[in-house]
Design an enzyme around this catalytic site. Structure first.
Site, PDB file in Angstrom:
ATOM      1  N   THR A 121      -5.800   7.995   7.711  1.00 29.31           N
ATOM      2  CA  THR A 121      -5.562   6.984   6.798  1.00 29.31           C
ATOM      3  C   THR A 121      -7.023   6.642   6.347  1.00 29.31           C
ATOM      4  OG1 THR A 121      -4.835   4.915   6.534  1.00 29.31           O
ATOM      5  CG2 THR A 121      -5.753   5.416   8.645  1.00 29.31           C
ATOM      6  N   GLY A 122      -7.228   6.096   5.181  1.00 31.60           N
ATOM      7  CA  GLY A 122      -8.551   5.409   4.755  1.00 31.60           C
ATOM      8  C   GLY A 122      -8.925   5.999   3.376  1.00 31.60           C
ATOM      9  N   ARG A 172      -6.352   9.385 -10.084  1.00 32.69           N
ATOM     10  CA  ARG A 172      -6.898   9.549  -8.979  1.00 32.69           C
ATOM     11  C   ARG A 172      -5.866  10.108  -7.721  1.00 32.69           C
ATOM     12  NH1 ARG A 172      -6.741   7.569  -3.488  1.00 32.69           N
ATOM     13  NH2 ARG A 172      -8.767   7.893  -2.326  1.00 32.69           N
ATOM     14  N   VAL A 173      -6.206  11.052  -6.963  1.00 34.70           N
ATOM     15  CA  VAL A 173      -5.396  11.329  -5.870  1.00 34.70           C
ATOM     16  C   VAL A 173      -6.304  11.424  -4.684  1.00 34.70           C
ATOM     17  CG1 VAL A 173      -3.930  13.329  -4.962  1.00 34.70           C
ATOM     18  CG2 VAL A 173      -3.634  12.723  -7.207  1.00 34.70           C
ATOM     19  N   GLY A 174      -5.676  10.985  -3.560  1.00 30.91           N
ATOM     20  CA  GLY A 174      -6.607  10.848  -2.349  1.00 30.91           C
ATOM     21  C   GLY A 174      -6.031  11.988  -1.552  1.00 30.91           C
ATOM     22  N   ASP A 175      -6.343  11.709  -0.196  1.00 34.30           N
ATOM     23  CA  ASP A 175      -5.723  12.908   0.946  1.00 34.30           C
ATOM     24  C   ASP A 175      -4.668  12.736   1.246  1.00 34.30           C
ATOM     25  OD1 ASP A 175      -6.252  10.160   1.799  1.00 34.30           O
ATOM     26  OD2 ASP A 175      -6.349  11.040   3.893  1.00 34.30           O
ATOM     27  N   THR A 214      -2.092   3.537   4.466  1.00 29.57           N
ATOM     28  CA  THR A 214      -1.333   4.681   4.215  1.00 29.57           C
ATOM     29  C   THR A 214      -0.480   4.694   5.404  1.00 29.57           C
ATOM     30  OG1 THR A 214      -2.877   5.752   2.833  1.00 29.57           O
ATOM     31  CG2 THR A 214      -1.064   7.122   4.077  1.00 29.57           C
ATOM     32  N   SER A 221       0.736  -1.340   0.146  1.00 31.84           N
ATOM     33  CA  SER A 221      -0.030  -0.041  -0.098  1.00 31.84           C
ATOM     34  C   SER A 221       0.812   1.274   0.152  1.00 31.84           C
ATOM     35  CB  SER A 221      -0.730   0.009   1.291  1.00 31.84           C
ATOM     36  OG  SER A 221      -0.263   0.144   2.497  1.00 31.84           O
ATOM     37  N   THR A 272       1.759   6.999   0.667  1.00 37.49           N
ATOM     38  CA  THR A 272       0.933   5.921   0.214  1.00 37.49           C
ATOM     39  C   THR A 272       0.714   5.611  -1.430  1.00 37.49           C
ATOM     40  OG1 THR A 272      -1.581   5.206   0.441  1.00 37.49           O
ATOM     41  CG2 THR A 272      -1.066   7.419  -0.383  1.00 37.49           C
ATOM     42  N   GLY A 282      -9.846   8.433   1.048  1.00 33.21           N
ATOM     43  CA  GLY A 282      -9.191   9.661   1.116  1.00 33.21           C
ATOM     44  C   GLY A 282     -10.237  10.668   0.771  1.00 33.21           C
TER      45      GLY A 282
HETATM   46  C1  SD4 Z   1      -5.975   7.392  -0.055  1.00 29.69           C
HETATM   47  N1  SD4 Z   1      -5.962   7.711   2.139  1.00 29.69           N
HETATM   48  O1  SD4 Z   1      -5.397   7.654  -1.150  1.00 29.69           O
HETATM   49  C2  SD4 Z   1      -5.278   6.953   1.101  1.00 29.69           C
HETATM   50  C3  SD4 Z   1      -5.318   5.753   1.069  1.00 29.69           C
HETATM   51  C4  SD4 Z   1      -5.163   4.921   2.648  1.00 29.69           C
HETATM   52  O2  SD4 Z   1      -6.190   3.186   4.118  1.00 29.69           O
HETATM   53  O3  SD4 Z   1      -5.036   5.576   3.763  1.00 29.69           O
HETATM   54  N2  SD4 Z   1      -6.233   3.928   2.832  1.00 29.69           N
HETATM   55  O4  SD4 Z   1      -7.133   7.690  -0.095  1.00 29.69           O
END
Ligand code: SD4
Length: 322
Positions: A233-234, A210-213, A182, A80, A200, A236
């Site tokens: 985490t999680g 795609r870009v997350g948080d 992450t 990850s 991450t 995003g």
């Molecule tokens: C995301 N927050 O790209 C990251 C991925 C992550 O547990 O943390 N997943 O959304």
């Protein structure tokens, strides 16, 4: 290797439940002496150990968090983060990372390919450019111009997993499994300065681009040297919607403990998206300037690792809303 790590984790967890500070921490109201480093998930243990080498010698929190998160970035077995990260749905490993120091200096890269340590590219963006974030090919060109090596990040295992996924190609993020996490790390150094890093490979099999948080300052990471630091985490998208890590730090500024602040931020997500919040995972981890630690998640299963003089690099289970 895997078994001994699991054993270590189990032993640490058992120790944690015995230790007084550990118990207090688990309740979200312990204070520890500086230095202190905390990071998300079980792989935080290996990362913390590396960060501690810097912190225990009175080094800078900034150097500690960079060195710390490089551990899972460089580990091909961590699917990850960094090398070996699961690819997007086109089979491309695209990485997101950001870093922030005690003076609100910050740098980030998003959708960066072929570089094992995106956190160090993010730091270069912070230190060598007047900008905060570089993305995609621009970020790659910048990395190459600054001496980073172009590498293939798609390991055989990750490629195999992607090909398996392609058979159904279902676009569904699942909470708390290895294809979705992450490392966020925040630290307080001996000089009482805070810094943080977040890195991450993002959501596995995401749409290309795609870009997350995680690389977004204020979403995946925020540091305010007067108040504290937070990381997430999680899923995003849900963190971005509430500017999660910035929200946690601002809630701390208003007098909430890190634990209360993490809980309030998670509850904001529930309030915004009550139905969706039952099906996804988001976790926040925060520390205050005084060394208090807090963590909270939507779902059970969010773990984090804490290392200080009182707590010997131990994994804790965060409390959760559901
Ligand atoms: C995301 N927050 O790209 C990251 C991925 C992550 O547990 O943390 N997943 O959304």
């Amino acid at each position: 290797m895997k078994t001994s790590r699991r054993k270590f984790i189990q032993t640490s967890a058992a120790l944690a439940s015995m230790a007084t500070v550990g118990n207090l921490l688990a309740k979200g109201n312990a204070k520890v002496t500086k230095p202190l480093v905390v990071s998300t998930w079980n792989f935080g243990v290996g990362a913390n150990a590396e960060a501690w080498k810097v912190l225990s010698k009175n080094g800078r929190a900034l150097d500690a968090v960079e060195a710390g998160v490089q551990v899972p970035e460089g580990d091909p077995k961590e699917t990850s983060v960094g090398l070996g990260g699961l690819p997007d749905r086109d089979g491309r490993v695209t990485l997101d990372a950001c870093i922030m120091d005690e003076q609100a200096n910050c740098g980030a890269v998003a959708c960066l390919e072929h570089i094992v340590h995106p956190i160090s590219v993010a730091r270069k963006v912070m230190e060598k450019t007047p900008h905060v974030m570089l993305v995609g090919d621009g970020a790659l060109q910048f990395a190459l111009a600054n001496g980073f090596k172009k590498e293939n990040l798609l390991t055989e295992e990750s490629e195999k997993a992607w090909k398996e996924w392609l058979k159904k190609a279902e676009y569904k993020p699942i909470a708390n499994i290895e294809n979705h996490d992450t490392i966020g790390m925040i630290a307080l150094d001996a000089n009482q300065n805070l810094s943080g890093a977040c890195t991450t490979s993002g959501m596995a099999y995401k749409i290309h681009g795609r870009v997350g948080d995680s690389p977004i300052i204020g979403a995946g990471l925020f540091v305010d040297n007067e108040i504290g630091a937070a990381t997430s985490t999680g899923v995003g998208e849900e963190v971005i919607r509430i500017c999660g890590s910035h929200l946690v730090v601002e809630l701390m500024r208003q007098g909430n403990s890190p634990q209360q602040a993490c809980e309030l931020a998670v509850k904001r997500i529930v309030k915004n998206q009550p139905k969706k919040s039952k099906e996804i995972q988001v976790g926040f981890l925060a520390i205050s300037k005084n060394g208090e630690v807090g963590a909270y998640a939507l779902q059970k299963g969010f773990t984090y690792a804490v290392y200080s003089n009182e707590i010997p690099n131990t994994i804790f289970n965060a409390k959760s809303f559901y």
